[in-house]
Design a protein around this motif. Structure first.
Motif, PDB file in Angstrom:
ATOM      1  N   ILE A 149      17.581   8.065  -5.569  1.00 46.66           N
ATOM      2  CA  ILE A 149      18.926   7.606  -5.913  1.00 46.66           C
ATOM      3  C   ILE A 149      19.369   6.572  -4.882  1.00 46.66           C
ATOM      4  O   ILE A 149      19.034   6.662  -3.707  1.00 46.66           O
ATOM      5  N   ASP A 177      25.034  13.494   1.660  1.00 48.27           N
ATOM      6  CA  ASP A 177      25.183  12.434   0.660  1.00 48.27           C
ATOM      7  C   ASP A 177      24.091  11.372   0.748  1.00 48.27           C
ATOM      8  O   ASP A 177      23.407  11.111  -0.241  1.00 48.27           O
ATOM      9  N   SER A 225      20.431  12.139  -1.368  1.00 49.80           N
ATOM     10  CA  SER A 225      20.326  11.321  -2.581  1.00 49.80           C
ATOM     11  C   SER A 225      19.155  10.350  -2.482  1.00 49.80           C
ATOM     12  O   SER A 225      18.390  10.182  -3.440  1.00 49.80           O
ATOM     13  N   PHE A 269      21.560  17.543  -6.940  1.00 46.74           N
ATOM     14  CA  PHE A 269      21.354  16.168  -7.392  1.00 46.74           C
ATOM     15  C   PHE A 269      20.412  16.121  -8.591  1.00 46.74           C
ATOM     16  O   PHE A 269      20.565  15.276  -9.479  1.00 46.74           O
ATOM     17  N   VAL A 289      29.414  14.644  -7.687  1.00 44.50           N
ATOM     18  CA  VAL A 289      28.551  15.667  -7.099  1.00 44.50           C
ATOM     19  C   VAL A 289      29.230  16.082  -5.798  1.00 44.50           C
ATOM     20  O   VAL A 289      29.220  15.338  -4.823  1.00 44.50           O
ATOM     21  N   LEU A 308      27.387   8.125  -8.915  1.00 41.27           N
ATOM     22  CA  LEU A 308      27.807   9.481  -8.578  1.00 41.27           C
ATOM     23  C   LEU A 308      28.662   9.443  -7.312  1.00 41.27           C
ATOM     24  O   LEU A 308      28.390   8.656  -6.405  1.00 41.27           O
ATOM     25  N   TRP A 309      29.645  10.305  -7.249  1.00 42.10           N
ATOM     26  CA  TRP A 309      30.601  10.279  -6.144  1.00 42.10           C
ATOM     27  C   TRP A 309      30.731  11.634  -5.468  1.00 42.10           C
ATOM     28  O   TRP A 309      30.811  12.668  -6.131  1.00 42.10           O
ATOM     29  N   ASP A 310      30.779  11.609  -4.153  1.00 43.28           N
ATOM     30  CA  ASP A 310      31.346  12.702  -3.384  1.00 43.28           C
ATOM     31  C   ASP A 310      32.869  12.590  -3.527  1.00 43.28           C
ATOM     32  O   ASP A 310      33.377  11.529  -3.906  1.00 43.28           O
ATOM     33  N   LYS A 363      25.080  20.779  -1.632  1.00 50.00           N
ATOM     34  CA  LYS A 363      24.422  19.754  -0.810  1.00 50.00           C
ATOM     35  C   LYS A 363      24.282  20.294   0.615  1.00 50.00           C
ATOM     36  O   LYS A 363      25.201  20.935   1.092  1.00 50.00           O
ATOM     37  N   GLN A 409      30.218   7.198 -14.619  1.00 43.31           N
ATOM     38  CA  GLN A 409      30.445   7.802 -13.313  1.00 43.31           C
ATOM     39  C   GLN A 409      30.550   9.317 -13.405  1.00 43.31           C
ATOM     40  O   GLN A 409      31.035   9.866 -14.395  1.00 43.31           O
ATOM     41  N   HIS A 446      24.714   6.785  -5.534  1.00 45.30           N
ATOM     42  CA  HIS A 446      25.598   7.851  -5.052  1.00 45.30           C
ATOM     43  C   HIS A 446      26.342   7.354  -3.826  1.00 45.30           C
ATOM     44  O   HIS A 446      25.765   6.696  -2.949  1.00 45.30           O
ATOM     45  N   GLY A 472      21.532   5.736  -2.492  1.00 44.78           N
ATOM     46  CA  GLY A 472      22.579   6.336  -1.685  1.00 44.78           C
ATOM     47  C   GLY A 472      23.292   5.310  -0.823  1.00 44.78           C
ATOM     48  O   GLY A 472      22.664   4.451  -0.188  1.00 44.78           O
TER      49      GLY A 472
END
Length: 260
Positions: A223, A214, A218, A190, A151, A28-30, A184, A148, A206, A225
């Motif tokens: 997750i 982030d 996460s 999430f 978020v 997952l990506w910012d 967030k 992928q 993430h 992170g």
């Protein structure tokens, strides 16, 4: 107080989630300041649009006014004012109008025109710059067999922005705070992302540049992170070296180590 409570919850949750492991299947990506950034300062871009409407204003004055307007709207109408019946476009129109009003612009028709133009302009790639390591990292994750998603505390323009920047095809889903109804560091966004992944948190990573939004949030859910710190300026003692990235080029090898 809400942010302090969230921070305390996240920090305590990390104690329970740090030991969970498993193969990484999703990343997952910012987006903003992780995969891409605003190409020029907001003051400069706002002034360019104002000039098209016949206004000439000092960049520094507009920049300072924008920061004040942004802070005020974020405090009064969090997450694009969804709870007050607003949306991303209406929220940004309020920020733009407040910015230029502080600079002495009072014509409502002119303010409406500039607000609409700026909202549309930030949909396209001309106002965004993709980091040099973004595409290669995204391609490497795909090559490793990982799906992928995104978020992001972004508004509804995100899909158009990513398409224009040539990044959209990398993602199976986009989850914005406007679309999710929460932003967030609320863990709910999430949790929604994990539902879309269809896998336990231990199989998801993430990547983002914000310590609380982030990394801590996460990690609190289990997750994996990773905190992106391109300039080595985030001195958070509870972030171990293996969770830090100075470049996205480091991510594929890190994910392979996690998976092996």
């Amino acid at each position: 107080m809400a942010l302090i409570a969230t921070y305390a919850y996240i920090t305590n949750s990390l104690l329970f989630c740090s030991a969970m492991r498993g193969p990484v299947r999703w990343v997952l990506w910012d987006v903003k300041d992780t995969l891409l950034k605003v190409r020029r300062s907001v003051g400069e871009q706002y002034c360019r649009e104002a000039e098209r409407a016949g206004l000439k204003l000092p960049h520094l004055q507009v920049e300072a006014a924008f920061r004040q307007a942004y802070r005020q709207h974020s405090r009064l109408y969090p997450n694009y004012g969804l709870a007050q019946g607003m949306n991303g476009q209406a929220w940004w129109a309020g920020v733009v109008k407040s910015t230029f009003s502080q600079c002495g612009v009072q014509d409502p028709v002119l303010l409406d025109t500039v607000a609409r133009s700026l909202f549309q302009n930030f949909c396209g790639p001309e106002n965004w710059e993709v980091f040099p390591d973004s595409n290669s990292a995204l391609k490497s994750c795909t090559a490793l067999g990982m799906k992928q998603g995104v978020v992001s505390n972004f508004d509804s323009r995100l899909e158009e922005v990513l398409r224009g920047c040539g990044l959209l095809t990398h993602f199976s889903f986009l989850l914005t705070s406007e679309g999710a109804g929460v932003a967030k560091p609320d863990i709910t966004i999430f949790q929604q992302a994990l539902q879309k992944c269809g896998l336990p948190a231990k199989n998801v990573a993430h990547v983002g540049d914000h310590y609380i939004n982030d990394y801590l949030t996460s990690r609190s859910l289990g997750i994996r992170g990773y905190l992106l710190d391109r300039h080595g300026q985030q001195e958070h003692l509870n972030v171990p070296p293996q969770h830090r990235l100075q470049s996205l080029d480091e991510l594929p090898a890190r994910l392979q180590q996690e998976t092996d």
